[in-house]
Design an enzyme around this catalytic site. Structure first.
Site, mmCIF file in Angstrom:
data_model
loop_
_atom_site.group_PDB
_atom_site.id
_atom_site.type_symbol
_atom_site.label_atom_id
_atom_site.label_comp_id
_atom_site.label_asym_id
_atom_site.label_seq_id
_atom_site.Cartn_x
_atom_site.Cartn_y
_atom_site.Cartn_z
ATOM 1 N N THR A 206 0.713 -1.226 0.065
ATOM 2 C CA THR A 206 0.057 -0.127 -0.006
ATOM 3 C C THR A 206 0.855 1.355 -0.038
ATOM 4 O OG1 THR A 206 -1.860 -1.091 1.187
ATOM 5 C CG2 THR A 206 -1.515 1.247 1.347
ATOM 6 N N GLY A 236 -10.582 -2.806 3.040
ATOM 7 C CA GLY A 236 -9.540 -2.894 4.298
ATOM 8 C C GLY A 236 -9.706 -1.353 5.073
ATOM 9 N N ASP A 237 -8.621 -1.360 5.462
ATOM 10 C CA ASP A 237 -8.511 0.036 6.506
ATOM 11 C C ASP A 237 -8.108 1.271 5.392
ATOM 12 O OD1 ASP A 237 -5.945 -1.059 5.893
ATOM 13 O OD2 ASP A 237 -5.167 0.538 7.049
ATOM 14 N N GLY A 258 -0.891 -2.090 6.544
ATOM 15 C CA GLY A 258 -0.800 -3.280 7.183
ATOM 16 C C GLY A 258 -2.109 -4.162 7.044
HETATM 17 N N1 ASP Z 1 -4.013 -2.121 4.664
HETATM 18 C C1 ASP Z 1 -4.121 -2.843 3.319
HETATM 19 C C2 ASP Z 1 -5.471 -3.547 3.277
HETATM 20 O O1 ASP Z 1 -5.590 -4.102 4.277
HETATM 21 C C3 ASP Z 1 -2.923 -3.804 3.011
HETATM 22 C C4 ASP Z 1 -1.870 -2.795 2.973
HETATM 23 O O2 ASP Z 1 -1.399 -2.008 3.696
HETATM 24 O O3 ASP Z 1 -0.949 -3.277 2.077
HETATM 25 O O4 ASP Z 1 -6.275 -3.417 2.470
#
Ligand code: ASP
Length: 341
Positions: A206, A236-237, A258
């Site tokens: 990300t 996701g977040d 994350g």
């Molecule tokens: N936080 C992102 C998600 O959960 C993934 C990432 O940070 O790569 O979609």
């Protein structure tokens, strides 16, 4: 005699007062002037180790991170807003196949790429977010259009796509996002899935950026393809305001990366801002407690980047590495990949 004694006493008192003042003055740290601007970026956290990376890969990552910093800081240098700077930096990373965002996004369970992105302006708490976009070249621009439009904050899937098209954003054939390495990764996971093994994502690519501009405004933005082999439609977040992205001039600007499910449940970005605002913690204390203690105790791998209105920077991560970098006005840009670097 008595007079001399009093005089003498008051002389000693004056000298001691002077000494106390002098000592106090010399011990007091001169307040650091706020830098003109600050830009911090990340390109994901995870198992990122020097021993697993070729010299070529190492320099490719550093080159794109440096380019993102240069592009974003040019905006800030010339008096542009924190919002425009975080967008400029993210566009560079979305257009690179190296990161799990835009062009380099990972595949979901169905072998489809679905992008999520969000942005927040700390000066007025306006925000925009998109989820499950499949054909908008730069999802961060769609999130920004939603923020500027102001009617909604969060739009997903077909409705978000239609909104982005009406806003004049570039659409691309899904083939534009094809990357052989990502596809091979997908195929490998699909096969292990058939053997009923749970896919493990070792690296979160990300991308995110936070900035403080010359007017003292903060902004944060995040863009992602989400978790490798996620279920179709999973969010996701990263597009969730308060979880993966948050900005408030009264506290700080945060972008996270994350294991998203943990970051949502713990309202990570907002938690850091709230600790500063309500508990009086410094940016570093707040960020460290959330990432290195709270998330680490849950075995939730990841990290965050953050900046506050004084230009303080925090970049804690509880994994072996995080692609990251920053520029402080008047100083050389810094780019790092591994822990302890
Ligand atoms: N936080 C992102 C998600 O959960 C993934 C990432 O940070 O790569 O979609």
């Amino acid at each position: 005699m008595k007079k001399t004694f009093i005089c003498c006493k008051s002389f000693v008192a004056k000298i001691s007062l002077l000494a106390i003042l002098l000592i106090g003055f010399s011990c007091q740290q001169p307040a650091e002037p706020r830098p003109d601007f600050v830009l911090v970026i990340h390109g994901g956290a995870g198992v990122i180790e020097a021993s697993r990376m070729s010299v070529q890969q190492d320099s490719s990552y550093r080159a794109v991170l440096n380019e993102a910093l240069a592009t974003g800081s040019l905006v800030l240098e010339s008096g542009g807003s924190a919002v425009d700077a975080v967008i400029a930096a993210i566009l560079v990373m979305e257009d690179s196949p190296l990161f799990n965002a835009g062009k380099g996004a990972v595949y979901n369970e169905a072998g489809i790429i679905e992008h999520d992105a969000s942005i927040m302006d700390g000066s007025d708490l306006s925000a925009g977010a998109v989820g499950s976009l499949r054909s908008i070249r730069n999802p961060i621009l769609a999130a920004h259009r939603i923020m500027v439009d102001g009617r909604h904050v969060f739009m997903v899937a077909e409705g978000a796509r239609q909104f982005a098209i009406q806003a004049g954003l570039e659409t691309v054939d899904p083939q534009y996002f094809f990357d052989q390495n990502r596809w091979d990764n997908y195929e490998r996971t699909r096969k292990t899935q058939l053997e009923k093994e749970f896919p493990v994502q070792s690296k979160h690519g990300t991308v995110g950026a936070v900035a403080l501009d010359k007017s003292g405004n903060l902004a944060a933005a995040t863009s992602t393809g989400g978790m490798h082999f996620k279920r179709e439609g999973r969010l996701g977040d990263s597009p969730v305001i308060g979880a993966g992205t948050y900005a408030d001039n009264l506290s700080c600007a945060v972008s996270a990366t994350g294991h998203g499910e943990f970051f949502i449940r713990n309202a990570v970005a907002y938690d850091i801002a709230a600790r500063m605002k309500y508990a009086g913690q410094s940016l570093q204390e707040a960020a460290d407690e959330v990432v290195m203690e709270k998330l680490a105790a849950l075995d939730a791998g990841g990290g965050i980047i953050a900046v506050d209105q004084q230009g303080n920077i925090a970049m804690p991560f509880n994994t072996s590495g995080m692609f990251r970098g920053y520029v402080v006005a008047g100083q050389k840009p810094v780019v790092k990949l591994f822990a302890g670097e």
